[in-house]
Scaffold this motif. Structure first.
Motif, PDB file in Angstrom:
ATOM      1  N   ARG A  23      15.078  25.123-134.158  1.00 15.87           N
ATOM      2  CA  ARG A  23      16.134  24.877-135.146  1.00 15.87           C
ATOM      3  C   ARG A  23      16.948  26.166-135.258  1.00 15.87           C
ATOM      4  NH1 ARG A  23      15.207  19.985-137.571  1.00 15.87           N
ATOM      5  NH2 ARG A  23      13.154  19.129-137.053  1.00 15.87           N
ATOM      6  N   PRO A  24      17.746  26.455-134.234  1.00 12.28           N
ATOM      7  CA  PRO A  24      18.414  27.756-134.133  1.00 12.28           C
ATOM      8  C   PRO A  24      19.384  28.047-135.269  1.00 12.28           C
ATOM      9  CG  PRO A  24      19.208  26.239-132.443  1.00 12.28           C
ATOM     10  CD  PRO A  24      18.014  25.610-133.064  1.00 12.28           C
ATOM     11  N   GLU A  25      19.887  27.002-135.921  1.00 13.80           N
ATOM     12  CA  GLU A  25      20.792  27.242-137.040  1.00 13.80           C
ATOM     13  C   GLU A  25      20.064  27.886-138.222  1.00 13.80           C
ATOM     14  OE1 GLU A  25      18.809  23.396-137.742  1.00 13.80           O
ATOM     15  OE2 GLU A  25      19.776  24.321-135.999  1.00 13.80           O
ATOM     16  N   LEU A  26      18.769  27.584-138.392  1.00 16.20           N
ATOM     17  CA  LEU A  26      18.000  28.204-139.467  1.00 16.20           C
ATOM     18  C   LEU A  26      17.673  29.660-139.129  1.00 16.20           C
ATOM     19  CD1 LEU A  26      15.504  25.363-140.512  1.00 16.20           C
ATOM     20  CD2 LEU A  26      17.700  25.985-141.543  1.00 16.20           C
ATOM     21  N   PHE A  27      17.429  29.929-137.859  1.00 17.80           N
ATOM     22  CA  PHE A  27      17.217  31.311-137.420  1.00 17.80           C
ATOM     23  C   PHE A  27      18.480  32.131-137.674  1.00 17.80           C
ATOM     24  CE2 PHE A  27      17.069  34.459-133.816  1.00 17.80           C
ATOM     25  CZ  PHE A  27      15.996  35.193-134.294  1.00 17.80           C
ATOM     26  N   ILE A  48       8.767  28.299-141.917  1.00 16.78           N
ATOM     27  CA  ILE A  48       8.087  27.035-142.231  1.00 16.78           C
ATOM     28  C   ILE A  48       8.582  25.928-141.301  1.00 16.78           C
ATOM     29  CG2 ILE A  48       7.771  25.238-143.978  1.00 16.78           C
ATOM     30  CD1 ILE A  48       6.135  27.748-144.507  1.00 16.78           C
ATOM     31  N   SER A  49       9.868  25.973-140.960  1.00 16.18           N
ATOM     32  CA  SER A  49      10.440  24.924-140.116  1.00 16.18           C
ATOM     33  C   SER A  49       9.998  25.024-138.660  1.00 16.18           C
ATOM     34  CB  SER A  49      11.972  24.971-140.193  1.00 16.18           C
ATOM     35  OG  SER A  49      12.418  24.718-141.509  1.00 16.18           O
ATOM     36  N   THR A  50       9.379  26.138-138.273  1.00 21.05           N
ATOM     37  CA  THR A  50       8.862  26.264-136.902  1.00 21.05           C
ATOM     38  C   THR A  50       7.469  25.663-136.742  1.00 21.05           C
ATOM     39  OG1 THR A  50       7.726  28.412-137.185  1.00 21.05           O
ATOM     40  CG2 THR A  50      10.098  28.474-136.700  1.00 21.05           C
ATOM     41  N   LEU A  51       6.774  25.414-137.843  1.00 22.09           N
ATOM     42  CA  LEU A  51       5.353  25.052-137.770  1.00 22.09           C
ATOM     43  C   LEU A  51       5.115  23.671-137.192  1.00 22.09           C
ATOM     44  CD1 LEU A  51       4.154  26.526-141.189  1.00 22.09           C
ATOM     45  CD2 LEU A  51       4.089  27.596-138.923  1.00 22.09           C
ATOM     46  N   LYS A  52       5.996  22.722-137.498  1.00 21.39           N
ATOM     47  CA  LYS A  52       5.804  21.363-136.985  1.00 21.39           C
ATOM     48  C   LYS A  52       5.772  21.364-135.461  1.00 21.39           C
ATOM     49  CE  LYS A  52       7.759  16.708-136.865  1.00 21.39           C
ATOM     50  NZ  LYS A  52       8.822  15.798-137.362  1.00 21.39           N
ATOM     51  N   VAL A 232       8.508  29.574-155.994  1.00 24.98           N
ATOM     52  CA  VAL A 232       7.322  28.853-155.522  1.00 24.98           C
ATOM     53  C   VAL A 232       7.798  27.605-154.787  1.00 24.98           C
ATOM     54  CG1 VAL A 232       5.186  27.677-156.148  1.00 24.98           C
ATOM     55  CG2 VAL A 232       5.916  29.705-157.428  1.00 24.98           C
ATOM     56  N   ILE A 233       7.369  27.491-153.535  1.00 23.96           N
ATOM     57  CA  ILE A 233       7.750  26.360-152.682  1.00 23.96           C
ATOM     58  C   ILE A 233       6.491  25.586-152.337  1.00 23.96           C
ATOM     59  CG2 ILE A 233       8.959  25.672-150.595  1.00 23.96           C
ATOM     60  CD1 ILE A 233      10.640  27.427-152.507  1.00 23.96           C
ATOM     61  N   GLU A 234       6.525  24.273-152.493  1.00 17.46           N
ATOM     62  CA  GLU A 234       5.363  23.439-152.173  1.00 17.46           C
ATOM     63  C   GLU A 234       5.792  22.214-151.387  1.00 17.46           C
ATOM     64  OE1 GLU A 234       2.024  24.209-155.587  1.00 17.46           O
ATOM     65  OE2 GLU A 234       3.545  22.691-156.006  1.00 17.46           O
ATOM     66  N   GLY A 235       4.914  21.763-150.513  1.00 14.63           N
ATOM     67  CA  GLY A 235       5.199  20.555-149.746  1.00 14.63           C
ATOM     68  C   GLY A 235       4.295  20.456-148.546  1.00 14.63           C
ATOM     69  N   THR A 236       4.737  19.722-147.548  1.00 12.13           N
ATOM     70  CA  THR A 236       4.014  19.620-146.284  1.00 12.13           C
ATOM     71  C   THR A 236       4.880  20.237-145.199  1.00 12.13           C
ATOM     72  OG1 THR A 236       4.893  17.379-145.945  1.00 12.13           O
ATOM     73  CG2 THR A 236       2.707  17.574-146.927  1.00 12.13           C
ATOM     74  N   TRP A 237       4.292  21.132-144.411  1.00 11.88           N
ATOM     75  CA  TRP A 237       5.102  21.890-143.465  1.00 11.88           C
ATOM     76  C   TRP A 237       5.615  21.054-142.301  1.00 11.88           C
ATOM     77  CZ3 TRP A 237       2.334  21.704-138.973  1.00 11.88           C
ATOM     78  CH2 TRP A 237       0.937  21.712-139.047  1.00 11.88           C
ATOM     79  N   HIS A 238       5.052  19.859-142.074  1.00  9.76           N
ATOM     80  CA  HIS A 238       5.530  19.028-140.972  1.00  9.76           C
ATOM     81  C   HIS A 238       6.566  18.003-141.419  1.00  9.76           C
ATOM     82  CE1 HIS A 238       2.780  16.316-142.874  1.00  9.76           C
ATOM     83  NE2 HIS A 238       2.879  15.394-141.935  1.00  9.76           N
ATOM     84  N   THR A 239       6.920  18.010-142.727  1.00  9.01           N
ATOM     85  CA  THR A 239       7.957  17.087-143.207  1.00  9.01           C
ATOM     86  C   THR A 239       8.942  17.841-144.110  1.00  9.01           C
ATOM     87  OG1 THR A 239       6.510  16.375-145.031  1.00  9.01           O
ATOM     88  CG2 THR A 239       6.530  15.009-143.028  1.00  9.01           C
ATOM     89  N   THR A 240       8.675  17.864-145.421  1.00  5.59           N
ATOM     90  CA  THR A 240       9.615  18.478-146.360  1.00  5.59           C
ATOM     91  C   THR A 240       8.878  19.270-147.432  1.00  5.59           C
ATOM     92  OG1 THR A 240       9.608  16.547-147.825  1.00  5.59           O
ATOM     93  CG2 THR A 240      11.277  16.585-146.076  1.00  5.59           C
ATOM     94  N   THR A 254      12.348  16.539-140.736  1.00  4.97           N
ATOM     95  CA  THR A 254      12.291  15.147-140.310  1.00  4.97           C
ATOM     96  C   THR A 254      13.503  14.794-139.449  1.00  4.97           C
ATOM     97  OG1 THR A 254      13.398  14.399-142.340  1.00  4.97           O
ATOM     98  CG2 THR A 254      10.988  14.460-142.350  1.00  4.97           C
ATOM     99  N   THR A 255      14.482  15.696-139.396  1.00  2.00           N
ATOM    100  CA  THR A 255      15.658  15.493-138.562  1.00  2.00           C
ATOM    101  C   THR A 255      15.374  15.969-137.137  1.00  2.00           C
ATOM    102  OG1 THR A 255      16.485  17.650-139.246  1.00  2.00           O
ATOM    103  CG2 THR A 255      17.219  15.738-140.522  1.00  2.00           C
ATOM    104  N   PRO A 256      16.192  15.542-136.162  1.00  2.00           N
ATOM    105  CA  PRO A 256      15.939  15.938-134.757  1.00  2.00           C
ATOM    106  C   PRO A 256      16.003  17.452-134.562  1.00  2.00           C
ATOM    107  CG  PRO A 256      17.469  14.088-134.856  1.00  2.00           C
ATOM    108  CD  PRO A 256      17.298  14.560-136.270  1.00  2.00           C
ATOM    109  N   LYS A 257      15.166  17.960-133.677  1.00  2.00           N
ATOM    110  CA  LYS A 257      15.168  19.381-133.327  1.00  2.00           C
ATOM    111  C   LYS A 257      16.009  19.578-132.065  1.00  2.00           C
ATOM    112  CE  LYS A 257      10.953  18.857-130.602  1.00  2.00           C
ATOM    113  NZ  LYS A 257       9.548  19.285-130.424  1.00  2.00           N
ATOM    114  N   GLU A 258      16.200  20.830-131.700  1.00  9.37           N
ATOM    115  CA  GLU A 258      16.980  21.139-130.500  1.00  9.37           C
ATOM    116  C   GLU A 258      16.078  21.798-129.463  1.00  9.37           C
ATOM    117  OE1 GLU A 258      20.879  23.755-129.110  1.00  9.37           O
ATOM    118  OE2 GLU A 258      20.608  23.205-131.209  1.00  9.37           O
TER     119      GLU A 258
END
Length: 356
Positions: A23-27, A48-52, A232-240, A254-258
């Motif tokens: 997800r290069p836009e987040l980087f 967090i978005s790299t973990l999935k 404080v951030i909470e959730g599941t790292w493979h979704t949201t 949950t959106t497409p990756k590149e």
């Protein structure tokens, strides 16, 4: 003893650093943060978005977790993500297998236009954990201690640099008892900024009788010398996940990756992963495990012979993009900023020795 092809993924571990930037836009967005707090939050969101991709993508695509191909010494992987308006210039990736025993992979990701450089390395130590179920001891889990770290450097408009030390979570491979292995992240990892901002990420997964898979809680705290907001951030790292104070969505994968862009196989060097392992990967994907096993044995036997030849000649393998360093001052300096226990088990240090 080598692993049989039917339990293998057709992907070498040298490709795994590409997950850091799918997800290069987040980087790229880390560099756009208006202040230290905003950049620290952006760095956490990107991480967090790299973990999935790193820890669940093979389970989803292959049906269960498969063992990646163990890279050979000197194996290389190159990739790019093209430039666009949202993320500035091209983002490049260089990966090199810098050690075979123990297996250590070094990598560098750069977006020059945004002034971002990520350099890191990873190794693994594996152990087994028995689990008591209905009064009986089962095969339990495989525990993987990830040894290594990454340092993200952000070149600021004022000419200064901001650095982030990123440590890696431990892995627990569950589902072995049922023949359907999957990865859970365990314990705690950290992102320590040179500005003093610290992200502490606690991982919890599904237990044998309770809990939810892939959950995490991240606490982002300001430096001890300033009174800032704790997030404080909470959730599941493979979704949201959500910011618990505002209720706003923090990350969403949950959106497409590149996917990373690589050269065609015919244009690759013999040491590049996809060309090196082409026959093995093709056999695994097509279910032709005899061919995969033969190709895998050929590569492994060639590697053993190279090591014997080096011993006989009194030489050692020369790395192409990285070099072993006796110490890492950035790691030591940022480690001292930890409010919790600083990392102490990362005994390997590799530095990039120049551009590709």
């Amino acid at each position: 003893m080598t692993a049989p092809p039917f339990i293998l993924s057709p992907i070498s571990l040298t490709e795994f650093p590409a997950y850091w930037c799918e997800r290069p836009e987040l980087f790229a967005a880390i560099a756009d943060g208006k202040d230290e707090e905003a950049r620290s939050l952006a760095a956490l969101k990107w991480f967090i978005s790299t973990l999935k991709g790193q820890y669940t993508s093979r389970n989803e695509s292959l049906g269960s977790e498969k063992k990646p191909l163990n890279p050979v010494l000197g194996e290389l992987f190159y990739g790019t993500w093209p430039a666009n308006t949202a993320r500035g210039g091209e983002t490049t990736l260089i990966v090199e297998q810098v050690s075979h025993h123990p297996p250590i992979t070094a990598y560098r990701i750069v977006n020059k236009a945004k002034g971002l450089t990520l350099i890191g390395h990873s190794a693994q130590k594996t152990s087994f954990s028995d689990v008591l179920i209905w009064g009986c001891t089962s095969g339990g889990s495989i525990i993987v201690k990830q040894i290594g770290h990454a340092v993200l450097t952000v070149a600021l408009p004022n000419g200064k640099e901001e650095e982030y030390l990123i440590t890696l979570p431990r892995l627990r491979i569950d589902g072995l008892w049922y023949g359907s292995p999957y990865i859970e992240l365990a314990e705690t990892s950290y992102i320590q900024s040179s500005s003093g901002w610290l992200s502490t990420i606690e991982y919890k997964g599904k237990g044998y009788f309770s809990g939810k898979s892939h959950t995490f809680k991240a606490t982002v705290t300001p430096p001890v010398y300033m009174s800032g907001t704790t997030h404080v951030i909470e959730g599941t790292w493979h979704t949201t996940s959500k910011d618990t104070r505002s209720g706003a969505t923090f990350h969403d994968v949950t959106t497409p990756k590149e996917e990373v862009t690589v050269k065609p196989i015919q244009e690759q060097d013999e040491w590049e992963s996809r060309k090196l392992w082409f026959g093995v990967a093709k056999g695994i994907r097509e279910g032709d495990f005899d061919t995969a096993a033969k190709e895998k044995s050929r590569i492994e036997n060639e590697q053993r012979q190279r090591r014997k030849d080096e011993v006989g000649a009194g030489t050692t393998w020369q790395l192409k993009h990285f070099q072993h360093a006796a110490e890492d001052p950035i790691y030591e300096r940022l480690g001292q900023l930890f409010k919790a226990n600083p990392p102490t088990e990362d005994t390997y240090v590799y530095k990039n020795n120049g551009p590709h």
